[in-house]
Design an enzyme around this catalytic site. Structure first.
Site, PDB file in Angstrom:
ATOM      1  N   HIS A 248      81.174 123.984  45.218  1.00 37.69           N
ATOM      2  CA  HIS A 248      79.964 123.522  45.902  1.00 37.69           C
ATOM      3  C   HIS A 248      80.126 122.037  46.205  1.00 37.69           C
ATOM      4  O   HIS A 248      80.648 121.277  45.385  1.00 37.69           O
ATOM      5  CB  HIS A 248      78.756 123.771  44.986  1.00 37.69           C
ATOM      6  CG  HIS A 248      77.433 123.390  45.563  1.00 37.69           C
ATOM      7  ND1 HIS A 248      77.024 122.079  45.678  1.00 37.69           N
ATOM      8  CD2 HIS A 248      76.419 124.153  46.053  1.00 37.69           C
ATOM      9  CE1 HIS A 248      75.811 122.052  46.209  1.00 37.69           C
ATOM     10  NE2 HIS A 248      75.430 123.291  46.449  1.00 37.69           N
ATOM     11  N   ARG A 291      78.997 125.090  51.034  1.00 39.92           N
ATOM     12  CA  ARG A 291      79.865 126.110  50.455  1.00 39.92           C
ATOM     13  C   ARG A 291      80.418 126.971  51.579  1.00 39.92           C
ATOM     14  O   ARG A 291      79.895 126.963  52.694  1.00 39.92           O
ATOM     15  CB  ARG A 291      79.077 127.000  49.475  1.00 39.92           C
ATOM     16  CG  ARG A 291      78.636 126.323  48.209  1.00 39.92           C
ATOM     17  CD  ARG A 291      77.814 127.268  47.344  1.00 39.92           C
ATOM     18  NE  ARG A 291      76.448 127.408  47.824  1.00 39.92           N
ATOM     19  CZ  ARG A 291      75.616 128.379  47.458  1.00 39.92           C
ATOM     20  NH1 ARG A 291      76.031 129.317  46.616  1.00 39.92           N
ATOM     21  NH2 ARG A 291      74.387 128.435  47.920  1.00 39.92           N
ATOM     22  N   LYS A 294      78.241 129.160  54.317  1.00 39.11           N
ATOM     23  CA  LYS A 294      76.872 128.662  54.336  1.00 39.11           C
ATOM     24  C   LYS A 294      76.631 127.892  55.633  1.00 39.11           C
ATOM     25  O   LYS A 294      77.546 127.634  56.410  1.00 39.11           O
ATOM     26  CB  LYS A 294      76.603 127.782  53.117  1.00 39.11           C
ATOM     27  CG  LYS A 294      76.640 128.537  51.797  1.00 39.11           C
ATOM     28  CD  LYS A 294      75.522 129.567  51.718  1.00 39.11           C
ATOM     29  CE  LYS A 294      75.496 130.263  50.372  1.00 39.11           C
ATOM     30  NZ  LYS A 294      74.380 131.231  50.276  1.00 39.11           N
ATOM     31  N   ASP A 297      74.265 121.460  56.930  1.00 40.25           N
ATOM     32  CA  ASP A 297      73.113 120.750  56.361  1.00 40.25           C
ATOM     33  C   ASP A 297      73.428 119.263  56.399  1.00 40.25           C
ATOM     34  O   ASP A 297      74.489 118.830  55.943  1.00 40.25           O
ATOM     35  CB  ASP A 297      72.860 121.212  54.923  1.00 40.25           C
ATOM     36  CG  ASP A 297      71.577 120.639  54.316  1.00 40.25           C
ATOM     37  OD1 ASP A 297      71.173 119.520  54.703  1.00 40.25           O
ATOM     38  OD2 ASP A 297      70.982 121.303  53.451  1.00 40.25           O
ATOM     39  N   CYS A 299      72.518 116.803  54.646  1.00 43.04           N
ATOM     40  CA  CYS A 299      72.754 116.083  53.389  1.00 43.04           C
ATOM     41  C   CYS A 299      74.226 116.090  53.010  1.00 43.04           C
ATOM     42  O   CYS A 299      74.715 115.162  52.352  1.00 43.04           O
ATOM     43  CB  CYS A 299      71.903 116.652  52.265  1.00 43.04           C
ATOM     44  SG  CYS A 299      72.414 118.271  51.650  1.00 43.04           S
ATOM     45  N   TYR A 300      74.966 117.135  53.449  1.00 41.33           N
ATOM     46  CA  TYR A 300      76.390 117.196  53.120  1.00 41.33           C
ATOM     47  C   TYR A 300      77.211 116.218  53.951  1.00 41.33           C
ATOM     48  O   TYR A 300      78.420 116.091  53.725  1.00 41.33           O
ATOM     49  CB  TYR A 300      76.906 118.623  53.255  1.00 41.33           C
ATOM     50  CG  TYR A 300      76.311 119.534  52.219  1.00 41.33           C
ATOM     51  CD1 TYR A 300      76.595 119.357  50.867  1.00 41.33           C
ATOM     52  CD2 TYR A 300      75.414 120.533  52.575  1.00 41.33           C
ATOM     53  CE1 TYR A 300      76.017 120.156  49.904  1.00 41.33           C
ATOM     54  CE2 TYR A 300      74.831 121.341  51.611  1.00 41.33           C
ATOM     55  CZ  TYR A 300      75.134 121.147  50.283  1.00 41.33           C
ATOM     56  OH  TYR A 300      74.557 121.934  49.318  1.00 41.33           O
ATOM     57  N   ASP A 352      67.656 118.068  57.763  1.00 43.64           N
ATOM     58  CA  ASP A 352      68.753 118.996  57.492  1.00 43.64           C
ATOM     59  C   ASP A 352      69.435 119.435  58.786  1.00 43.64           C
ATOM     60  O   ASP A 352      70.629 119.213  59.007  1.00 43.64           O
ATOM     61  CB  ASP A 352      68.144 120.177  56.720  1.00 43.64           C
ATOM     62  CG  ASP A 352      69.017 121.412  56.612  1.00 43.64           C
ATOM     63  OD1 ASP A 352      70.050 121.497  57.287  1.00 43.64           O
ATOM     64  OD2 ASP A 352      68.651 122.322  55.848  1.00 43.64           O
ATOM     65  N   ASP A 359      62.587 114.433  55.536  1.00 50.52           N
ATOM     66  CA  ASP A 359      62.227 114.040  54.176  1.00 50.52           C
ATOM     67  C   ASP A 359      63.115 112.879  53.768  1.00 50.52           C
ATOM     68  O   ASP A 359      64.081 112.543  54.448  1.00 50.52           O
ATOM     69  CB  ASP A 359      62.330 115.215  53.190  1.00 50.52           C
ATOM     70  CG  ASP A 359      63.712 115.853  53.159  1.00 50.52           C
ATOM     71  OD1 ASP A 359      64.689 115.120  52.889  1.00 50.52           O
ATOM     72  OD2 ASP A 359      63.821 117.064  53.401  1.00 50.52           O
ATOM     73  N   HIS A 362      66.975 113.804  52.821  1.00 51.37           N
ATOM     74  CA  HIS A 362      67.896 113.944  53.947  1.00 51.37           C
ATOM     75  C   HIS A 362      68.055 112.635  54.715  1.00 51.37           C
ATOM     76  O   HIS A 362      69.126 112.372  55.276  1.00 51.37           O
ATOM     77  CB  HIS A 362      67.440 115.077  54.874  1.00 51.37           C
ATOM     78  CG  HIS A 362      67.744 116.437  54.338  1.00 51.37           C
ATOM     79  ND1 HIS A 362      66.837 117.154  53.579  1.00 51.37           N
ATOM     80  CD2 HIS A 362      68.863 117.208  54.418  1.00 51.37           C
ATOM     81  CE1 HIS A 362      67.388 118.309  53.222  1.00 51.37           C
ATOM     82  NE2 HIS A 362      68.614 118.369  53.712  1.00 51.37           N
TER      83      HIS A 362
END
Length: 437
Positions: A248, A291, A294, A297, A299-300, A352, A359, A362
């Site tokens: 992850h 991952r 998936k 996103d 945040c990654y 995201d 938010d 993020h």
């Protein structure tokens, strides 16, 4: 102490080079990068196709509305969104009552990336609030009077280091913090997230981060920790939360960053890790997934892209001849395009993916990833790539701690002037039974 100052970073030059080639995501042939499911639909492929369709709408709209496409970071809107959040939150944030130091950190770090100064009165208010979150037993809770937990402890220490004043540093009770870390240490080298709580790689990173920044690392505090983290690397190449679990992005960042602090990066199979993380950048969207199989996103943009400077440094130390001397080992332009086109809320703040709400979490990690993608190397190897207008350039972030490199140096310099608390007393305090004292 595993000194973070050996990990040298820079302040950006007064003018950074701006990428002038056509946008990667707007090339006519870019549609070929979309998912090909070979006419075999699955739940995963259906969800991926939905996201790609939304992303394509953004790309097409951007191309239609801009004769000369130029990406713009909406700095002023993001600043006002963050500024409001430091003083007042809506009732929608009630669910984060146990994450209030995180809100301080996410907002303060976002502001420092935007090069927005923190007013002294605000800094003092944050210091006083975080002091209320500090437990008499050491560490910080998610709010005043709450039990201490390693996650808000990490956030609180980072927030105080961003403020970087004597007042901020003095909030941290280093002796009690060390006692708290000892109370969480497990015989196999891992750490609990809180007393009676779960074990995972996050706790090892949070412990290593706060201990190294505040100079409380003792000879045995992290005994066995590197070996335990190495057991969390699985066959994929990434790192899971505990040994045997799926790789992850968040856990992988925490594991490698902790090993960098402990100077034990070679405990991992770095080539396998490199292959795993570079495979997480999405070919069509340009952002990262957390991952395998998936969705992208925002945040990654940090949790995954932030791994690449750490891997670059570790592989460079091993003399790897294949390393680039001008770019990280991911598509920096594509990531910047994803963040700037797909993750900015028109009213300020980042998110995201298209269709999601903004938010502070993020906002922090999208901006952190954007900074990583803009800045490469240091000294003679300094090479910046800034997509869009020159004003898009952000301040650099330290990929181990995710605060400004200058704030890391300032904090470690300050705390290195103080002795490491007597760890024998800390161990005695943890193992003593109050009922028999």
């Amino acid at each position: 102490m595993a000194s973070s100052s050996s990990f040298t970073y820079y302040c950006p030059p007064s003018s950074s080079p701006v990428w002038s080639e056509p946008l990667y995501s707007l090339r006519p042939e870019h549609a070929r990068e979309r998912l090909q499911d070979d006419s075999v639909e699955t739940v995963t492929s259906i969800e991926q196709a939905k996201v790609e369709e939304k992303i394509q709408e953004v790309f097409s709209s951007y191309k239609f509305n801009h004769l000369v496409p130029r990406l713009v970071l909406q700095r002023e809107k993001h600043f006002h969104y963050l500024k409001r959040g430091l003083r007042q939150l809506t009732d929608a944030y009630e669910c984060l009552d146990a994450s209030r130091p995180w809100l301080c950190y996410w907002i303060l770090h976002s502001l420092e990336l935007l090069d927005e100064p923190i007013p002294q009165i605000v800094a003092t208010d944050v210091c006083q609030f975080l002091e209320l979150c500090q437990s008499p037993d050491g560490g910080f809770g998610g709010g005043p009077g709450q039990y201490p937990h390693l996650a808000p402890t990490y956030a609180a220490v980072n927030a105080l280091c961003i403020i970087g004043t004597e007042e901020a540093y003095n909030v941290i009770n280093r002796e009690k913090l060390l006692q708290y870390l000892y109370s969480l240490k497990q015989p196999d080298g891992s750490f609990l997230m809180h007393v009676g709580g779960e074990v995972d790689v996050r706790s090892a990173y949070c412990a290593a981060s706060v201990a190294s920044l505040t100079n409380i690392i003792t000879p045995d505090l992290f005994e066995g920790t590197a070996e335990w983290i190495a057991r969390c690397q699985n066959w994929e190449g990434g790192i899971g939360g505990v040994p045997g679990m799926e790789a992850h992005g968040g856990y992988t960042f925490c594991g490698l960053a902790a090993l960098v602090i402990l100077k034990k990066e070679r405990s991992l199979n770095l080539k396998s890790l490199l292959q795993w993380v570079t495979s997480r950048q999405m070919r069509f969207e340009g952002g990262f997934q957390g991952r395998c199989n998936k969705l992208v996103d925002g945040c990654y943009s940090f949790w995954q892209a932030g791994l690449l400077p750490l891997l670059h440094r570790a592989l460079h130390a091993q003399g790897d001849p294949a390393l680039s001397m001008s770019h990280w080992m991911f598509h920096q332009q594509a990531l910047q395009e994803y963040i700037l086109m797909c993750c900015q809320c028109p009213a300020g703040g980042l998110l995201d993916k298209p269709g999601k709400s903004r938010d502070f979490y993020h906002t922090c990690y999208c901006l952190s990833g954007l900074s990583i993608a803009q800045h490469f190397g240091s000294g003679a190897m300094l090479h910046d790539v800034v997509m869009g207008v020159p004003e898009n350039v952000l301040q650099p972030t330290h990929p181990v701690y995710n605060i400004g490199p200058d704030k890391v140096i300032q904090a470690t310099t300050h705390f290195l002037q103080k002795p490491v608390p007597g760890f024998e007393e800390c161990e005695d305090a943890v193992t003593s039974d109050p009922a028999t004292d």
